[in-house]
Design an enzyme around this catalytic site. Structure first.
Site, PDB file in Angstrom:
ATOM      1  N   TYR A  33       0.827  -1.201   0.000  1.00 40.36           N
ATOM      2  CA  TYR A  33       0.000   0.000   0.000  1.00 40.36           C
ATOM      3  C   TYR A  33       0.863   1.254   0.000  1.00 40.36           C
ATOM      4  CZ  TYR A  33       0.788   1.067   4.991  1.00 40.36           C
ATOM      5  OH  TYR A  33       1.341   1.404   6.200  1.00 40.36           O
ATOM      6  N   ARG A  52       8.171   4.136  -4.987  1.00 42.20           N
ATOM      7  CA  ARG A  52       8.219   3.142  -3.911  1.00 42.20           C
ATOM      8  C   ARG A  52       7.192   2.040  -4.134  1.00 42.20           C
ATOM      9  NH1 ARG A  52       7.617   5.018   2.240  1.00 42.20           N
ATOM     10  NH2 ARG A  52       5.468   5.387   1.541  1.00 42.20           N
ATOM     11  N   LYS A 150       6.555  -1.974   1.691  1.00 47.43           N
ATOM     12  CA  LYS A 150       5.398  -1.397   2.392  1.00 47.43           C
ATOM     13  C   LYS A 150       4.189  -2.322   2.232  1.00 47.43           C
ATOM     14  CE  LYS A 150       3.152   3.097   3.158  1.00 47.43           C
ATOM     15  NZ  LYS A 150       3.648   3.317   4.533  1.00 47.43           N
ATOM     16  N   GLU A 182      12.114   1.882  14.042  1.00 51.62           N
ATOM     17  CA  GLU A 182      11.225   2.954  13.592  1.00 51.62           C
ATOM     18  C   GLU A 182       9.976   2.961  14.459  1.00 51.62           C
ATOM     19  OE1 GLU A 182      10.289   2.043   9.518  1.00 51.62           O
ATOM     20  OE2 GLU A 182       9.866  -0.045   9.980  1.00 51.62           O
ATOM     21  N   LEU A 206      11.289   1.056   6.825  1.00 51.88           N
ATOM     22  CA  LEU A 206      10.656   1.527   5.603  1.00 51.88           C
ATOM     23  C   LEU A 206      11.436   2.711   5.050  1.00 51.88           C
ATOM     24  CD1 LEU A 206       8.165   1.254   3.722  1.00 51.88           C
ATOM     25  CD2 LEU A 206       7.114   3.059   5.097  1.00 51.88           C
TER      26      LEU A 206
END
Length: 286
Positions: A33, A52, A150, A182, A206
């Protein structure tokens, strides 16, 4: 008023939007996504999100559902139909519906599923939290090893958000081998003696689109940046901390595990970076 959403070539009221129960995104979390922010009716860093998305699809060997030009047209149509001024567009691509449940990937004849919808967030650039800062807790990072893709595998980040909420905080920073990876849905930073410190790119985090923009703007503003892992103890001893994401932009962090960071208020580096990011991103929005 019902939102208009996009499902596999059709614009539909959200109440009429459906996908198959056999879609691999539903059964296997087999999908990726992107979330693109909208400010003043324009898309922020659409090109970065498209690049991306293409990388994520390639890494999982999922077919590309449409061209970048078609994708941009869909984004713009959803903004127009839903009269979005400030908000986000959520996009999800799954491997599609093979007709029955199976661990093995379906053949090339199965088309990927493309779903998109908007979320209106009036005044998101003027978030009250950006003025007060947020509180985070630290939790163990037990996600799979390819966090650079992702994917829609968001159960543990969701659990992390709930752990933070239960502890009276706003978010959680995940820790692996003693170092922060993260946040649950963002990239993490600390500031010490004017130097911005954030983990380097790898499979561990990410590759944030907002992260890339913010670090570029920081360099242009002659701010010093060091890309390396940092510990929770380093974060507690830092002068400032913040995170970046497409929906929150640059968000100051003022407390971690109940310990105040710096003065316990948003610091000058995070505050200035947020100002620069919003100013520069609006200039290039499309």
């Amino acid at each position: 008023m019902s939102r208009i959403v996009y499902v596999n070539g059709q614009y539909l009221p959200e109440s009429e939007a459906t996908i198959s129960i056999f879609d691999r995104g539903f059964l296997m979390a087999d999908g990726v996504y992107e979330v693109t922010s909208v400010l003043d009716g324009k898309l922020l860093d659409f090109a970065g999100h498209s690049v991306r998305l293409a990388r994520s699809l390639k890494e999982l060997d999922i077919a590309t559902p449409c061209s970048d030009e078609e994708l941009l047209a869909i984004h713009r149509e959803l903004v127009t139909r839903n009269e979005v001024v400030d908000g986000m567009i959520y996009l999800q691509v799954t491997r599609g519906n093979p007709g029955d449940r199976d661990f093995a990937f379906p053949g090339a004849d199965v088309k990927p599923t493309l779903v998109m919808f908007t979320q209106s967030k009036p005044g998101m650039a003027d978030s009250p939290q950006a003025k007060t800062g947020i509180k985070v807790i630290s939790i163990e990072d037990i996600r799979w090893g390819r966090r650079d893709i992702k994917t829609v595998q968001l159960l543990y980040p969701s659990m992390g958000k709930m752990m933070a909420k239960k502890a009276g905080a706003d978010d959680a920073w995940m820790v692996e081998d003693g170092h922060v990876t993260e946040g649950t849905s963002n990239n993490a930073y600390i500031v010490k003696n004017g130097r911005i410190i954030t983990r380097q790119l790898s499979h561990d985090i990410l590759h944030g689109i907002t992260r890339a923009a913010v670090l570029r703007f920081a360099a242009e503003a002659q701010m010093e940046v060091e890309e390396r892992p940092f510990t929770i103890d380093e974060a507690k001893a830092a002068d400032e901390a913040f995170f970046t994401s497409a929906s929150a932009f640059v968000m100051p962090v003022v407390e971690i595990d109940e310990a105040a960071i710096g003065t316990g208020k948003p610091g000058p580096v995070a505050t200035r970076l947020r100002e620069i990011y919003l100013e520069e991103s609006r200039k290039t929005a499309i």
